[in-house]
Design a protein around this motif. Structure first.
Motif, mmCIF file in Angstrom:
data_model
loop_
_atom_site.group_PDB
_atom_site.id
_atom_site.type_symbol
_atom_site.label_atom_id
_atom_site.label_comp_id
_atom_site.label_asym_id
_atom_site.label_seq_id
_atom_site.Cartn_x
_atom_site.Cartn_y
_atom_site.Cartn_z
ATOM 1 N N GLY A 66 0.835 -1.184 0.000
ATOM 2 C CA GLY A 66 0.000 0.000 0.000
ATOM 3 C C GLY A 66 0.875 1.241 0.000
ATOM 4 O O GLY A 66 2.096 1.155 0.190
ATOM 5 N N PRO A 67 0.282 2.400 -0.223
ATOM 6 C CA PRO A 67 1.071 3.635 -0.289
ATOM 7 C C PRO A 67 1.594 4.056 1.073
ATOM 8 O O PRO A 67 0.916 3.895 2.091
ATOM 9 N N GLY A 73 1.250 4.562 6.528
ATOM 10 C CA GLY A 73 0.662 3.892 5.366
ATOM 11 C C GLY A 73 -0.561 3.086 5.738
ATOM 12 O O GLY A 73 -0.779 2.747 6.903
ATOM 13 N N THR A 76 -3.679 -1.540 0.980
ATOM 14 C CA THR A 76 -4.732 -1.382 -0.018
ATOM 15 C C THR A 76 -5.792 -2.464 0.099
ATOM 16 O O THR A 76 -6.988 -2.191 -0.033
ATOM 17 N N ASN A 100 7.065 0.853 0.830
ATOM 18 C CA ASN A 100 6.113 0.136 -0.013
ATOM 19 C C ASN A 100 6.745 -1.207 -0.380
ATOM 20 O O ASN A 100 7.967 -1.314 -0.532
ATOM 21 N N ASN A 142 1.474 -3.889 -8.449
ATOM 22 C CA ASN A 142 2.219 -2.636 -8.354
ATOM 23 C C ASN A 142 3.534 -2.801 -9.102
ATOM 24 O O ASN A 142 3.905 -3.914 -9.505
ATOM 25 N N PRO A 157 8.665 4.921 -4.716
ATOM 26 C CA PRO A 157 7.398 4.184 -4.626
ATOM 27 C C PRO A 157 6.440 4.577 -5.735
ATOM 28 O O PRO A 157 6.599 5.623 -6.388
ATOM 29 N N SER A 158 5.435 3.742 -5.947
ATOM 30 C CA SER A 158 4.365 4.083 -6.887
ATOM 31 C C SER A 158 3.129 3.283 -6.511
ATOM 32 O O SER A 158 3.174 2.417 -5.644
ATOM 33 N N GLU A 159 2.027 3.585 -7.153
ATOM 34 C CA GLU A 159 0.792 2.813 -7.020
ATOM 35 C C GLU A 159 0.277 2.516 -8.429
ATOM 36 O O GLU A 159 -0.817 2.901 -8.824
ATOM 37 N N SER A 160 1.082 1.783 -9.179
ATOM 38 C CA SER A 160 0.816 1.541 -10.595
ATOM 39 C C SER A 160 -0.388 0.652 -10.842
ATOM 40 O O SER A 160 -0.927 0.630 -11.955
ATOM 41 N N HIS A 162 -3.325 0.996 -9.850
ATOM 42 C CA HIS A 162 -4.606 1.682 -9.820
ATOM 43 C C HIS A 162 -4.774 2.684 -10.964
ATOM 44 O O HIS A 162 -5.706 3.491 -10.953
ATOM 45 N N GLU A 189 -5.135 -3.408 -11.585
ATOM 46 C CA GLU A 189 -5.198 -4.437 -10.553
ATOM 47 C C GLU A 189 -6.473 -5.266 -10.617
ATOM 48 O O GLU A 189 -6.494 -6.417 -10.171
#
Length: 323
Positions: A66-67, A73, A76, A100, A142, A157-160, A162, A189
């Motif tokens: 998760g972020p 944090g 997710t 992350n 991710n 970090p990233s949240e790729s 989503h 995802e």
């Protein structure tokens, strides 16, 4: 002997905990805990410290699916919130760092045994300065770039998982509408994860008008793929193609000439089928940049505890920097 450091890799389904010394995971120290049996992370860590007889760890590094922002944090796919202050109190560690989970995976690259690497697209050995890309496909999805600099390794970090699922064909549009019925938005995802494979299989069953086959779980779908079941292989083909397309988009964004690395339970499960079910075509089908895409090697990492190796390396580098 000085006290060891504590490592914890917190996924959506399981938490893996281990000890480390001098940047290496202590052999035999890895324990797996099912998250559904706990209400928060702190009881997991306390139980681990008690079981292993570890009084107070020298430091702690935790990686979560998760972020993370400024030491805080929220997972997710699990109703847990984490912060470094609470975790320091729970463990007694003087230094606590929270990453992350894909950052942890990125720090593991180059420190994994060769038998943990399954090549999908071969390529030349990477130059030390070349960027790399790690993509995690398991309970969620991710990705994170990996940069080796003169100041050390940097893994932002990233949240790729989503971002929007890339759509090109009419079938893709139909799939997006199918996914939107459950989530209101067709994200990467929603197709490329454990539950994503289930959704893809349900979509294929609806398209083929066989609703009686649509209630299979992930492991059952993969077993059916191995047996040659039409709907299961159709779902696996969608998964492979979309994974290739998404990996190709990320590769064009980051230019990982040092290689693309796939990790996580779904990556391992799909590894034997990727080459035959459309992954390579999905990755390299970029119009006038199709030949350019052939420069990127792709490797599946089979080590389920790779993040712990990355955390051990990252934590030691952090402690050395602070000396």
């Amino acid at each position: 002997m000085s006290a060891p450091s504590l490592l914890a890799d917190i996924g959506g389904t399981n938490t893996r905990v281990a000890l480390s010394r001098n940047g290496e995971v202590v052999q035999g120290s890895v324990r797996h805990f099912p998250n559904k049996e706990y209400d928060a992370l702190e009881p997991v860590l306390r139980k681990y410290l008690q079981e292993t007889g570890t009084q107070t760890p020298a430091a702690a590094c935790l990686a979560m699916a998760g972020p993370v922002r400024e030491g805080v944090g929220r997972l997710t796919n699990l109703d847990w919130s984490l912060d470094t202050a609470t975790l320091a109190h729970a463990t007694g560690a003087g230094t606590v760092t929270l990453l992350n989970d894909l950052q942890a995976q990125g720090h593991a690259l180059g420190h994994l045994p060769s038998d943990a690497l399954f090549p999908v697209i071969a390529g030349p050995p990477p130059r030390l300065e070349a960027a790399q890309l790690v993509i995690g496909i398991g309970t969620g999805f991710n990705a994170a770039p990996v940069f080796n600099t003169n100041a050390g390794r940097f893994v932002p970090p990233s949240e790729s998982g989503h971002v929007s699922l890339p759509l090109r064909t009419e079938e893709d549009m139909q799939l997006a509408r199918f996914l939107e019925e459950a989530h209101g938005f067709a994200a990467v995802e929603d197709a490329l994860s454990g539950r994503g494979l289930v959704a893809l299989h349900q979509f294929v069953c609806s398209q083929n008008d066989v609703p009686e086959k649509a209630d299979l779980k992930g492991r059952q779908i993969m077993a059916a793929v191995a047996e040659g079941d039409a709907e299961a292989r159709g779902a696996a083909a969608l998964f492979s193609r979309f994974l290739g397309v998404v990996a190709g988009d990320l590769a064009l964004t980051q230019l990982p000439f040092g290689g693309i690395f796939l990790i996580g339970g779904m990556a391992r499960a799909m590894a034997p089928y990727l080459a035959d079910l459309g992954f390579v075509g999905g990755l390299q089908d970029k119009g006038r940049f199709s030949d350019f895409m052939k420069q990127f090697s792709v490797t599946v990492i089979s080590d389920d505890d790779a993040a712990l190796i990355g955390m051990a390396r990252h934590l030691q580098a952090l402690l050395d920097y602070r000396k």
